[in-house]
Write a protein that holds these residues in place. Structure first.
Motif, PDB file in Angstrom:
ATOM      1  N   GLU A   5      -4.127  12.278 -16.690  1.00 38.12           N
ATOM      2  CA  GLU A   5      -5.503  11.772 -16.750  1.00 38.12           C
ATOM      3  C   GLU A   5      -6.196  12.017 -15.418  1.00 38.12           C
ATOM      4  O   GLU A   5      -5.679  11.660 -14.364  1.00 38.12           O
ATOM      5  CB  GLU A   5      -5.500  10.277 -17.067  1.00 38.12           C
ATOM      6  N   PHE A   6      -7.369  12.609 -15.503  1.00 42.44           N
ATOM      7  CA  PHE A   6      -8.132  12.972 -14.317  1.00 42.44           C
ATOM      8  C   PHE A   6      -8.446  11.742 -13.465  1.00 42.44           C
ATOM      9  O   PHE A   6      -8.854  10.702 -13.969  1.00 42.44           O
ATOM     10  CB  PHE A   6      -9.447  13.628 -14.753  1.00 42.44           C
ATOM     11  N   LEU A   7      -8.234  11.885 -12.158  1.00 40.43           N
ATOM     12  CA  LEU A   7      -8.617  10.825 -11.219  1.00 40.43           C
ATOM     13  C   LEU A   7      -9.807  11.255 -10.370  1.00 40.43           C
ATOM     14  O   LEU A   7     -10.825  10.576 -10.320  1.00 40.43           O
ATOM     15  CB  LEU A   7      -7.441  10.483 -10.298  1.00 40.43           C
ATOM     16  N   THR A   8      -9.669  12.409  -9.682  1.00 40.37           N
ATOM     17  CA  THR A   8     -10.702  12.813  -8.751  1.00 40.37           C
ATOM     18  C   THR A   8     -10.604  14.303  -8.461  1.00 40.37           C
ATOM     19  O   THR A   8      -9.573  14.929  -8.700  1.00 40.37           O
ATOM     20  CB  THR A   8     -10.625  11.993  -7.444  1.00 40.37           C
ATOM     21  N   TYR A   9     -11.719  14.862  -7.953  1.00 43.39           N
ATOM     22  CA  TYR A   9     -11.815  16.301  -7.683  1.00 43.39           C
ATOM     23  C   TYR A   9     -12.473  16.536  -6.339  1.00 43.39           C
ATOM     24  O   TYR A   9     -13.482  15.910  -6.008  1.00 43.39           O
ATOM     25  CB  TYR A   9     -12.641  16.961  -8.797  1.00 43.39           C
ATOM     26  N   PHE A  10     -11.896  17.469  -5.573  1.00 41.41           N
ATOM     27  CA  PHE A  10     -12.455  17.897  -4.292  1.00 41.41           C
ATOM     28  C   PHE A  10     -12.781  19.385  -4.341  1.00 41.41           C
ATOM     29  O   PHE A  10     -12.020  20.189  -4.886  1.00 41.41           O
ATOM     30  CB  PHE A  10     -11.443  17.690  -3.155  1.00 41.41           C
ATOM     31  N   GLN A  11     -13.913  19.720  -3.751  1.00 43.95           N
ATOM     32  CA  GLN A  11     -14.206  21.117  -3.466  1.00 43.95           C
ATOM     33  C   GLN A  11     -14.261  21.216  -1.945  1.00 43.95           C
ATOM     34  O   GLN A  11     -15.172  20.674  -1.313  1.00 43.95           O
ATOM     35  CB  GLN A  11     -15.520  21.549  -4.094  1.00 43.95           C
ATOM     36  N   ASN A  12     -13.294  21.897  -1.373  1.00 47.24           N
ATOM     37  CA  ASN A  12     -13.060  21.854   0.080  1.00 47.24           C
ATOM     38  C   ASN A  12     -12.897  20.382   0.485  1.00 47.24           C
ATOM     39  O   ASN A  12     -12.083  19.687  -0.096  1.00 47.24           O
ATOM     40  CB  ASN A  12     -14.175  22.565   0.828  1.00 47.24           C
ATOM     41  N   GLU A  13     -13.678  19.886   1.429  1.00 43.39           N
ATOM     42  CA  GLU A  13     -13.490  18.494   1.863  1.00 43.39           C
ATOM     43  C   GLU A  13     -14.377  17.523   1.093  1.00 43.39           C
ATOM     44  O   GLU A  13     -14.266  16.312   1.259  1.00 43.39           O
ATOM     45  CB  GLU A  13     -13.767  18.371   3.373  1.00 43.39           C
ATOM     46  N   ALA A  14     -15.252  18.042   0.258  1.00 43.82           N
ATOM     47  CA  ALA A  14     -16.202  17.195  -0.465  1.00 43.82           C
ATOM     48  C   ALA A  14     -15.593  16.666  -1.757  1.00 43.82           C
ATOM     49  O   ALA A  14     -15.109  17.440  -2.590  1.00 43.82           O
ATOM     50  CB  ALA A  14     -17.469  17.992  -0.761  1.00 43.82           C
TER      51      ALA A  14
ATOM     52  N   PHE B 118      -8.041   5.363  -3.458  1.00 46.22           N
ATOM     53  CA  PHE B 118      -8.890   6.097  -2.535  1.00 46.22           C
ATOM     54  C   PHE B 118      -8.248   7.446  -2.252  1.00 46.22           C
ATOM     55  O   PHE B 118      -7.044   7.532  -2.039  1.00 46.22           O
ATOM     56  CB  PHE B 118      -9.035   5.283  -1.236  1.00 46.22           C
ATOM     57  N   ALA B 119      -9.040   8.511  -2.273  1.00 46.65           N
ATOM     58  CA  ALA B 119      -8.509   9.835  -1.990  1.00 46.65           C
ATOM     59  C   ALA B 119      -9.340  10.503  -0.908  1.00 46.65           C
ATOM     60  O   ALA B 119     -10.547  10.263  -0.810  1.00 46.65           O
ATOM     61  CB  ALA B 119      -8.500  10.700  -3.240  1.00 46.65           C
TER      62      ALA B 119
ATOM     63  N   ASP C 258       0.849  -1.186   0.000  1.00 50.89           N
ATOM     64  CA  ASP C 258       0.000   0.000   0.000  1.00 50.89           C
ATOM     65  C   ASP C 258       0.889   1.243   0.000  1.00 50.89           C
ATOM     66  O   ASP C 258       1.943   1.254   0.625  1.00 50.89           O
ATOM     67  CB  ASP C 258      -0.887   0.034   1.247  1.00 50.89           C
ATOM     68  N   VAL C 259       0.441   2.286  -0.703  1.00 49.91           N
ATOM     69  CA  VAL C 259       1.190   3.549  -0.699  1.00 49.91           C
ATOM     70  C   VAL C 259       0.238   4.710  -0.411  1.00 49.91           C
ATOM     71  O   VAL C 259      -0.964   4.622  -0.681  1.00 49.91           O
ATOM     72  CB  VAL C 259       1.926   3.804  -2.035  1.00 49.91           C
ATOM     73  N   ALA C 260       0.813   5.780   0.123  1.00 54.99           N
ATOM     74  CA  ALA C 260       0.049   7.001   0.391  1.00 54.99           C
ATOM     75  C   ALA C 260       0.829   8.184  -0.148  1.00 54.99           C
ATOM     76  O   ALA C 260       2.004   8.371   0.187  1.00 54.99           O
ATOM     77  CB  ALA C 260      -0.202   7.169   1.887  1.00 54.99           C
ATOM     78  N   LEU C 261       0.186   8.967  -0.981  1.00 56.27           N
ATOM     79  CA  LEU C 261       0.827  10.119  -1.613  1.00 56.27           C
ATOM     80  C   LEU C 261       0.140  11.381  -1.086  1.00 56.27           C
ATOM     81  O   LEU C 261      -1.084  11.462  -1.053  1.00 56.27           O
ATOM     82  CB  LEU C 261       0.676  10.029  -3.143  1.00 56.27           C
ATOM     83  N   ARG C 262       0.969  12.349  -0.724  1.00 58.04           N
ATOM     84  CA  ARG C 262       0.430  13.541  -0.066  1.00 58.04           C
ATOM     85  C   ARG C 262       0.496  14.753  -0.981  1.00 58.04           C
ATOM     86  O   ARG C 262       1.450  14.917  -1.747  1.00 58.04           O
ATOM     87  CB  ARG C 262       1.245  13.821   1.191  1.00 58.04           C
ATOM     88  N   CYS C 263      -0.513  15.607  -0.855  1.00 57.27           N
ATOM     89  CA  CYS C 263      -0.548  16.867  -1.609  1.00 57.27           C
ATOM     90  C   CYS C 263      -0.883  18.017  -0.666  1.00 57.27           C
ATOM     91  O   CYS C 263      -1.887  17.967   0.057  1.00 57.27           O
ATOM     92  CB  CYS C 263      -1.594  16.796  -2.723  1.00 57.27           C
ATOM     93  N   ASP C 264      -0.033  19.038  -0.695  1.00 51.71           N
ATOM     94  CA  ASP C 264      -0.312  20.281   0.043  1.00 51.71           C
ATOM     95  C   ASP C 264      -0.648  21.362  -0.973  1.00 51.71           C
ATOM     96  O   ASP C 264       0.244  21.858  -1.665  1.00 51.71           O
ATOM     97  CB  ASP C 264       0.917  20.709   0.849  1.00 51.71           C
TER      98      ASP C 264
ATOM     99  N   LEU D 244      -3.741  10.623  -1.532  1.00 53.45           N
ATOM    100  CA  LEU D 244      -4.168   9.599  -2.474  1.00 53.45           C
ATOM    101  C   LEU D 244      -3.560   8.281  -2.018  1.00 53.45           C
ATOM    102  O   LEU D 244      -2.338   8.178  -1.878  1.00 53.45           O
ATOM    103  CB  LEU D 244      -3.714   9.934  -3.895  1.00 53.45           C
ATOM    104  N   LYS D 245      -4.401   7.312  -1.748  1.00 50.91           N
ATOM    105  CA  LYS D 245      -3.932   6.018  -1.272  1.00 50.91           C
ATOM    106  C   LYS D 245      -4.190   4.963  -2.326  1.00 50.91           C
ATOM    107  O   LYS D 245      -5.278   4.928  -2.929  1.00 50.91           O
ATOM    108  CB  LYS D 245      -4.639   5.647   0.029  1.00 50.91           C
ATOM    109  N   ILE D 246      -3.203   4.137  -2.557  1.00 46.39           N
ATOM    110  CA  ILE D 246      -3.332   3.016  -3.480  1.00 46.39           C
ATOM    111  C   ILE D 246      -3.045   1.746  -2.697  1.00 46.39           C
ATOM    112  O   ILE D 246      -1.961   1.586  -2.125  1.00 46.39           O
ATOM    113  CB  ILE D 246      -2.365   3.140  -4.680  1.00 46.39           C
ATOM    114  N   GLN D 247      -4.018   0.871  -2.671  1.00 36.75           N
ATOM    115  CA  GLN D 247      -3.853  -0.388  -1.941  1.00 36.75           C
ATOM    116  C   GLN D 247      -3.404  -1.480  -2.897  1.00 36.75           C
ATOM    117  O   GLN D 247      -3.772  -1.482  -4.082  1.00 36.75           O
ATOM    118  CB  GLN D 247      -5.183  -0.783  -1.294  1.00 36.75           C
ATOM    119  N   ARG D 248      -2.628  -2.397  -2.379  1.00 38.13           N
ATOM    120  CA  ARG D 248      -2.208  -3.591  -3.135  1.00 38.13           C
ATOM    121  C   ARG D 248      -1.710  -3.170  -4.524  1.00 38.13           C
ATOM    122  O   ARG D 248      -2.257  -3.578  -5.555  1.00 38.13           O
ATOM    123  CB  ARG D 248      -3.365  -4.582  -3.255  1.00 38.13           C
ATOM    124  N   THR D 249      -0.667  -2.366  -4.546  1.00 39.09           N
ATOM    125  CA  THR D 249      -0.191  -1.789  -5.799  1.00 39.09           C
ATOM    126  C   THR D 249       0.122  -2.859  -6.834  1.00 39.09           C
ATOM    127  O   THR D 249       0.596  -3.966  -6.505  1.00 39.09           O
ATOM    128  CB  THR D 249       1.050  -0.918  -5.573  1.00 39.09           C
ATOM    129  N   GLN D 250      -0.136  -2.515  -8.082  1.00 39.55           N
ATOM    130  CA  GLN D 250       0.150  -3.367  -9.235  1.00 39.55           C
ATOM    131  C   GLN D 250       1.128  -2.630 -10.140  1.00 39.55           C
ATOM    132  O   GLN D 250       1.255  -1.406 -10.064  1.00 39.55           O
ATOM    133  CB  GLN D 250      -1.148  -3.669  -9.999  1.00 39.55           C
TER     134      GLN D 250
END
Lengths: 110, 116
Positions: free
Chosen positions: B44-53, B66-67, B18-24, B77-83
């Motif tokens: 390539e787009f993965l996901t979008y947040f507006q504030n915490e949503a 999972f983000a 599993d890995v966790a990638l951080r963005c500030d 951004l967390k990736i489980q069981r990386t391939q």
């Protein structure tokens, strides 16, 4: 399916001449189109944008042209400078997503 | 800080880890995006947040991705069981507002993930 296409992987231009980078898209619902520039080991940097209701936007040496009937846009850089050497991404905004092309690597020779 | 920062810059993971990638993001930026960039391709787009949503996660390639952005600032951004196919540069971007006119996205330098 690729909604935004940049068919030229690379382009080489002499310093001082015009660089023309091209982009085609398939979705007529896009509201905005953007160009980003990317240097190695850095994230893309916004360069210029155009609304779908316009056909031209100019910012200094950079001009973007939009041809909606042909679903085509282009970025003109005049005059080209060696510091312009980078990868250029065309992008289109639809909903919350920005959809990027594969990029064109521009080489400006001194 | 002046721009978007991401950590780590490079990550090597063994397949299955599993890995966790951080963005500030830039302080005050409401919108936050994650992208995946494969070699020779555009982001390539993965996901979008507006504030915490999390308003759009349609680009996440599988349920292993999972983000979150619990306080509307830092995102992970967390990736489980990386391939091996997860190997790519993961880019984070932030902007002031989205959909009220056009606001440019400011990108971080990315995290290069290599799965061996």
């Amino acid at each position: 399916d690729q909604q935004v296409k940049q068919n030229s992987p690379s382009l080489s231009v002499q310093e001082g001449r015009i660089s023309i980078l091209n982009c085609d898209y398939t979705n007529s619902m896009f509201d905005y189109f953007l160009w980003y520039k990317k240097y190695p080991a850095e994230g893309p940097t916004f360069l210029i944008s155009i609304s779908s209701i316009k056909d031209k936007n100019e910012d200094g040496r950079f001009t973007v042209f939009l041809n909606k009937s042909a679903k085509h846009l282009s970025l003109h850089i005049v005059p080209s400078q060696p510091g312009d050497s980078a990868v250029y991404f065309c992008a289109a905004e639809g909903g919350f997503k920005t959809i990027f092309g594969a990029g064109t690597r521009l080489f400006v020779k001194a | 800080g002046a721009g978007v920062s991401q950590s780590p810059r490079y990550k090597v993971a063994k397949r299955g880890q599993d890995v966790a990638l951080r963005c500030d993001p830039i302080s005050g930026h409401v919108s936050l995006f994650w992208y995946q960039q494969a070699l020779g391709q555009g982001p390539e787009f993965l996901t979008y947040f507006q504030n915490e949503a999390q308003l759009d996660k349609s680009g996440l390639p599988s349920d292993r991705f999972f983000a979150e952005r619990p306080e509307g600032s830092v995102s992970t951004l967390k990736i489980q069981r990386t391939q091996q196919e997860d190997s790519a540069v993961y880019l984070c971007a932030s902007s002031l507002v989205w959909r009220e006119g056009l606001y440019e996205q400011y990108f971080g330098p990315g995290t290069r993930l290599t799965v061996t």
